[in-house]
Design a protein around this motif. Structure first.
Motif, mmCIF file in Angstrom:
data_model
loop_
_atom_site.group_PDB
_atom_site.id
_atom_site.type_symbol
_atom_site.label_atom_id
_atom_site.label_comp_id
_atom_site.label_asym_id
_atom_site.label_seq_id
_atom_site.Cartn_x
_atom_site.Cartn_y
_atom_site.Cartn_z
ATOM 1 N N ALA A 219 62.691 -35.865 -0.557
ATOM 2 C CA ALA A 219 62.035 -34.835 -1.375
ATOM 3 C C ALA A 219 61.255 -33.876 -0.486
ATOM 4 O O ALA A 219 61.230 -32.663 -0.726
ATOM 5 C CB ALA A 219 61.118 -35.487 -2.405
ATOM 6 N N GLY B 297 59.131 -37.876 -6.248
ATOM 7 C CA GLY B 297 60.092 -36.799 -6.436
ATOM 8 C C GLY B 297 59.642 -35.462 -5.875
ATOM 9 O O GLY B 297 60.356 -34.474 -5.998
ATOM 10 N N LYS C 253 69.200 -29.473 -0.019
ATOM 11 C CA LYS C 253 68.581 -30.231 -1.118
ATOM 12 C C LYS C 253 67.843 -29.280 -2.065
ATOM 13 O O LYS C 253 67.201 -28.326 -1.624
ATOM 14 C CB LYS C 253 67.629 -31.286 -0.561
ATOM 15 C CG LYS C 253 68.324 -32.408 0.204
ATOM 16 C CD LYS C 253 67.313 -33.440 0.712
ATOM 17 C CE LYS C 253 68.021 -34.659 1.291
ATOM 18 N NZ LYS C 253 68.753 -34.366 2.518
ATOM 19 N N LEU C 254 67.944 -29.556 -3.359
ATOM 20 C CA LEU C 254 67.322 -28.729 -4.379
ATOM 21 C C LEU C 254 66.113 -29.429 -4.973
ATOM 22 O O LEU C 254 66.101 -30.655 -5.136
ATOM 23 C CB LEU C 254 68.324 -28.408 -5.492
ATOM 24 C CG LEU C 254 69.583 -27.649 -5.063
ATOM 25 C CD1 LEU C 254 70.512 -27.472 -6.257
ATOM 26 C CD2 LEU C 254 69.221 -26.298 -4.460
ATOM 27 N N TYR C 255 65.085 -28.657 -5.307
ATOM 28 C CA TYR C 255 63.860 -29.230 -5.867
ATOM 29 C C TYR C 255 64.167 -30.017 -7.144
ATOM 30 O O TYR C 255 64.899 -29.546 -8.016
ATOM 31 C CB TYR C 255 62.843 -28.129 -6.180
ATOM 32 C CG TYR C 255 61.520 -28.682 -6.640
ATOM 33 C CD1 TYR C 255 60.673 -29.324 -5.752
ATOM 34 C CD2 TYR C 255 61.141 -28.593 -7.971
ATOM 35 C CE1 TYR C 255 59.469 -29.855 -6.162
ATOM 36 C CE2 TYR C 255 59.931 -29.112 -8.398
ATOM 37 C CZ TYR C 255 59.101 -29.749 -7.497
ATOM 38 O OH TYR C 255 57.906 -30.278 -7.921
ATOM 39 N N GLY C 256 63.623 -31.216 -7.214
ATOM 40 C CA GLY C 256 63.834 -32.079 -8.371
ATOM 41 C C GLY C 256 65.037 -32.983 -8.255
ATOM 42 O O GLY C 256 65.277 -33.812 -9.138
ATOM 43 N N SER C 257 65.802 -32.829 -7.155
ATOM 44 C CA SER C 257 67.032 -33.614 -7.018
ATOM 45 C C SER C 257 66.839 -34.900 -6.225
ATOM 46 O O SER C 257 67.748 -35.729 -6.172
ATOM 47 C CB SER C 257 68.117 -32.768 -6.331
ATOM 48 O OG SER C 257 67.758 -32.511 -4.966
ATOM 49 N N GLN C 258 65.663 -35.090 -5.598
ATOM 50 C CA GLN C 258 65.448 -36.226 -4.706
ATOM 51 C C GLN C 258 64.302 -37.107 -5.213
ATOM 52 O O GLN C 258 63.256 -36.600 -5.620
ATOM 53 C CB GLN C 258 65.122 -35.733 -3.293
ATOM 54 C CG GLN C 258 66.154 -34.794 -2.700
ATOM 55 C CD GLN C 258 67.503 -35.454 -2.519
ATOM 56 O OE1 GLN C 258 67.591 -36.591 -2.056
ATOM 57 N NE2 GLN C 258 68.565 -34.731 -2.862
ATOM 58 N N THR C 259 64.511 -38.413 -5.169
ATOM 59 C CA THR C 259 63.456 -39.339 -5.578
ATOM 60 C C THR C 259 62.791 -40.010 -4.385
ATOM 61 O O THR C 259 61.607 -40.343 -4.446
ATOM 62 C CB THR C 259 64.025 -40.421 -6.519
ATOM 63 O OG1 THR C 259 65.125 -41.079 -5.871
ATOM 64 C CG2 THR C 259 64.507 -39.796 -7.821
#
Length: 259
Positions: A208, A158, A197-203
């Motif tokens: 990420a 993440g 993309k926002l921090y914490g939104s992608q795995t």
């Protein structure tokens, strides 16, 4: 024969002192910033040279295959990326270790490239993808090595910090938001610094990493708008790339190190 191995200068030239004609052999490429390259379709040949007579050694032609060009392209971009980072970080012990990186090209698989243990590895064309030994993909994989040199790779789930580092090296060296342009489709980037993309939104680790990449690119663009391109390049390189020595292990700390 009688001379040993010689290395060209920045202009691709070398001088040898011979008393009689010799045959010069060229095989797998070895550069000032990489070890001997591995992989199929390496350039090769023997060239007769006589004392006092300039000669040209041409490795490839305009009709070279992508597999052949993978060797010269990887050598050139590995050298360029190393020199780019040396101009920012200095001639450090870490970059001297990076000089021993081992590139392998034309691996019998498709649509990927990877770094491991001071090696950079690129796949042959196929499966809807280009030969992955090209420009920003080479810089990206080398960028993983730079991250490795300065404290080890951080790619926590993440977070994708090291993937972001690789993307930043590729984007900054080209001064373009696009990473891996033409990887799958001509003119289309694999990833872009112009993302939302926002921090914490992608795995997924590469997605990420785009967040850290996006921060670095938008930071450079804001600097460009305020101070112009030359200042923006210098400030962003001195504050983003040079901050790698602090060895942040996640994106939040990496941003703090930039400031």
């Amino acid at each position: 024969p009688g001379i040993g191995t010689v290395t060209t200068d920045n202009n691709g030239q070398f001088t040898i002192n011979i008393a009689a004609a010799v045959s010069i052999s060229v095989s797998s490429l070895n550069g000032r910033h990489h070890a001997t390259m591995a992989g199929s379709s390496a350039p090769s040949g023997s060239f007769n040279v006589s004392p006092g007579v300039p000669a040209t050694i041409q490795l490839l032609t305009a009709g070279a295959s992508t597999a052949q060009a993978a060797h010269t392209t990887t050598s050139w971009w590995t050298d360029r990326t190393n020199e780019f980072c040396r101009a920012i970080l200095g001639n450090s012990a870490e970059l001297n270790t990076a000089d021993a990186v081992v590139p392998t090209v034309n691996i019998a698989s498709t649509c990927n490239a990877y770094y491991t243990g001071n090696t950079i590895n690129f796949y042959q064309a196929g499966g809807g993808c280009a030969n992955t030994a090209f420009s920003t993909v080479i810089s990206h994989e080398w960028g993983h090595g730079l991250d490795d040199r300065y404290g080890g790779i951080s790619n926590n789930s993440g977070d994708g910090l090291s993937e972001g580092w690789g993307d930043i090296i590729g984007c900054y060296i080209m001064d373009s938001p696009n990473l891996g342009q033409g990887f799958q489709t001509a003119g289309v980037a694999l990833r872009s610094g112009n993302n939302t993309k926002l921090y914490g939104s992608q795995t997924e680790v590469h997605a990420a990493g785009e967040i850290w990449m996006g921060f670095a690119w938008k930071y450079r663009e804001n600097l460009r708008a305020a101070f112009g391109t030359p200042a923006a390049l210098q400030i962003s390189e001195d504050t983003v790339i040079a901050s790698i020595v602090a060895d942040a292990t996640n994106q939040q700390n990496a941003v703090i190190e930039v400031f």
